[in-house]
Design a protein around this motif. Structure first.
Motif, PDB file in Angstrom:
ATOM      1  N   LEU A   1       0.862  -1.614   0.361  1.00  0.00           N
ATOM      2  CA  LEU A   1       0.033   0.401   0.160  1.00  0.00           C
ATOM      3  C   LEU A   1       1.278   1.619   0.439  1.00  0.00           C
ATOM      4  CD1 LEU A   1      -2.578   1.929   0.893  1.00  0.00           C
ATOM      5  CD2 LEU A   1      -2.725   1.520   2.837  1.00  0.00           C
ATOM      6  N   THR A   2       0.705   1.779  -1.171  1.00  0.00           N
ATOM      7  CA  THR A   2       1.448   3.472  -1.722  1.00  0.00           C
ATOM      8  C   THR A   2       0.545   4.658  -0.976  1.00  0.00           C
ATOM      9  OG1 THR A   2       3.259   2.077  -2.764  1.00  0.00           O
ATOM     10  CG2 THR A   2       2.943   4.474  -2.693  1.00  0.00           C
ATOM     11  N   PRO A   3       1.069   5.343   0.010  1.00  0.00           N
ATOM     12  CA  PRO A   3      -0.448   6.276   0.677  1.00  0.00           C
ATOM     13  C   PRO A   3      -0.070   7.383  -0.456  1.00  0.00           C
ATOM     14  CG  PRO A   3       0.985   6.162   2.343  1.00  0.00           C
ATOM     15  CD  PRO A   3       1.345   5.244   1.374  1.00  0.00           C
ATOM     16  N   ARG A   4      -1.265   8.532  -0.377  1.00  0.00           N
ATOM     17  CA  ARG A   4      -1.429   9.764  -1.224  1.00  0.00           C
ATOM     18  C   ARG A   4      -0.126  10.123  -0.344  1.00  0.00           C
ATOM     19  NH1 ARG A   4      -7.079  11.623  -0.609  1.00  0.00           N
ATOM     20  NH2 ARG A   4      -5.349  12.812   1.269  1.00  0.00           N
ATOM     21  N   SER A   5       0.501  11.341  -1.597  1.00  0.00           N
ATOM     22  CA  SER A   5       1.393  12.161  -1.308  1.00  0.00           C
ATOM     23  C   SER A   5       0.843  13.199  -2.221  1.00  0.00           C
ATOM     24  CB  SER A   5       2.853  11.593  -2.125  1.00  0.00           C
ATOM     25  OG  SER A   5       3.564  12.419  -2.101  1.00  0.00           O
ATOM     26  N   VAL A   6       1.689  14.077  -0.917  1.00  0.00           N
ATOM     27  CA  VAL A   6       1.666  15.886  -1.808  1.00  0.00           C
ATOM     28  C   VAL A   6       3.340  16.314  -2.082  1.00  0.00           C
ATOM     29  CG1 VAL A   6      -0.485  16.747  -1.266  1.00  0.00           C
ATOM     30  CG2 VAL A   6       1.752  16.645   0.575  1.00  0.00           C
ATOM     31  N   ARG A   7       3.825  15.658  -1.842  1.00  0.00           N
ATOM     32  CA  ARG A   7       5.601  15.627  -2.891  1.00  0.00           C
ATOM     33  C   ARG A   7       5.482  14.791  -3.817  1.00  0.00           C
ATOM     34  NH1 ARG A   7       9.187  12.822   1.346  1.00  0.00           N
ATOM     35  NH2 ARG A   7       7.742  11.266   1.697  1.00  0.00           N
ATOM     36  N   PHE A   8       5.263  13.958  -4.508  1.00  0.00           N
ATOM     37  CA  PHE A   8       5.546  13.110  -5.395  1.00  0.00           C
ATOM     38  C   PHE A   8       3.897  13.171  -6.529  1.00  0.00           C
ATOM     39  CE2 PHE A   8       8.335  10.883  -2.063  1.00  0.00           C
ATOM     40  CZ  PHE A   8       9.013  12.078  -2.867  1.00  0.00           C
ATOM     41  N   LEU A   9       4.350  13.190  -7.629  1.00  0.00           N
ATOM     42  CA  LEU A   9       2.550  12.882  -9.014  1.00  0.00           C
ATOM     43  C   LEU A   9       2.854  12.020  -9.289  1.00  0.00           C
ATOM     44  CD1 LEU A   9       0.550  13.897  -9.448  1.00  0.00           C
ATOM     45  CD2 LEU A   9       1.710  15.790 -10.987  1.00  0.00           C
ATOM     46  N   GLY A  10       2.335  10.688  -9.022  1.00  0.00           N
ATOM     47  CA  GLY A  10       2.736   9.195  -9.320  1.00  0.00           C
ATOM     48  C   GLY A  10       4.105   9.032  -9.361  1.00  0.00           C
ATOM     49  N   ARG A  11       4.269   8.770 -10.828  1.00  0.00           N
ATOM     50  CA  ARG A  11       5.338   7.565 -10.851  1.00  0.00           C
ATOM     51  C   ARG A  11       6.778   8.651 -11.148  1.00  0.00           C
ATOM     52  NH1 ARG A  11       4.945   1.648 -13.083  1.00  0.00           N
ATOM     53  NH2 ARG A  11       7.209   1.722 -12.629  1.00  0.00           N
ATOM     54  N   ARG A  12       6.141   9.855 -11.772  1.00  0.00           N
ATOM     55  CA  ARG A  12       6.923  10.819 -11.971  1.00  0.00           C
ATOM     56  C   ARG A  12       8.116  11.261 -11.066  1.00  0.00           C
ATOM     57  NH1 ARG A  12       2.470  12.448 -13.509  1.00  0.00           N
ATOM     58  NH2 ARG A  12       1.978  13.192 -16.412  1.00  0.00           N
TER      59      ARG A  12
END
Length: 176
Positions: A60-71
């Motif tokens: 489970l990879t939680p939501r993030s505001v630092r990373f935008l998907g796999r970019r």
């Protein structure tokens, strides 16, 4: 601030348990080498929080505001650089050079904002809530304008809005 928001999102996900079986989640972070990250901040962006279920072993990879998907670029860089590049902004070349973002990459991001974001479940469910409607041809600037506060507050609010796209619960359409 973004690191603290990510930590809160990760803790909430861990406390909720495994969405597949309800099992206990153990921390299983993975390394990131984000582009567009100033050297003094690199340590705060060197790992992405992730969890592994003790029972079914699903990740489970939680939501993030630092990373935008796999970019590989930081989410904030994707947003800020895309805003500056909208409409072939005359300073786009300078910004791209400062952030080490090739113009070709900026153009690819613009295609994502204009075409692929519109296909995500997040956008399909949220677009009607924006008044006046967001012009995706001018995104992300037109979307950023819908969030209140100064520029920094609006940017954080936009990153929070996009955060469901950074986890498995809402796929980020990367292309093709």
């Amino acid at each position: 601030m973004l690191l603290h928001i990510d930590e809160d999102l990760a803790e909430a996900a861990r406390e909720a348990g495994c969405p597949a079986c309800g099992g206990t989640l153990h921390q299983a972070d993975y390394p990131r080498k984000p582009r567009g990250c100033p050297e003094p901040w690199r340590a705060a962006f060197a790992t992405r929080r992730s969890f592994c279920c003790a029972q079914c072993r699903r990740r489970l990879t939680p939501r993030s505001v630092r990373f935008l998907g796999r970019r590989v670029y930081l989410g904030v860089v994707v947003v800020v650089a895309s805003v500056r590049h909208t409409g072939h902004h005359p300073q786009a070349d300078a910004l791209a050079a400062t952030l080490a973002v090739p113009i070709r990459t900026l153009r690819r991001w613009q295609t994502w904002w204009r075409e692929q974001l519109a296909q995500t479940p997040l956008w399909c469910g949220a677009q009607g809530g924006f008044v006046p409607p967001v012009d995706l041809q001018q995104a992300p600037g037109s979307l950023l304008e819908r969030f209140l506060g100064d520029a920094a507050d609006a940017l954080v609010a936009l990153l929070r809005f996009l955060s469901p796209l950074t986890s498995r619960s809402c796929r980020l359409h990367e292309g093709g």
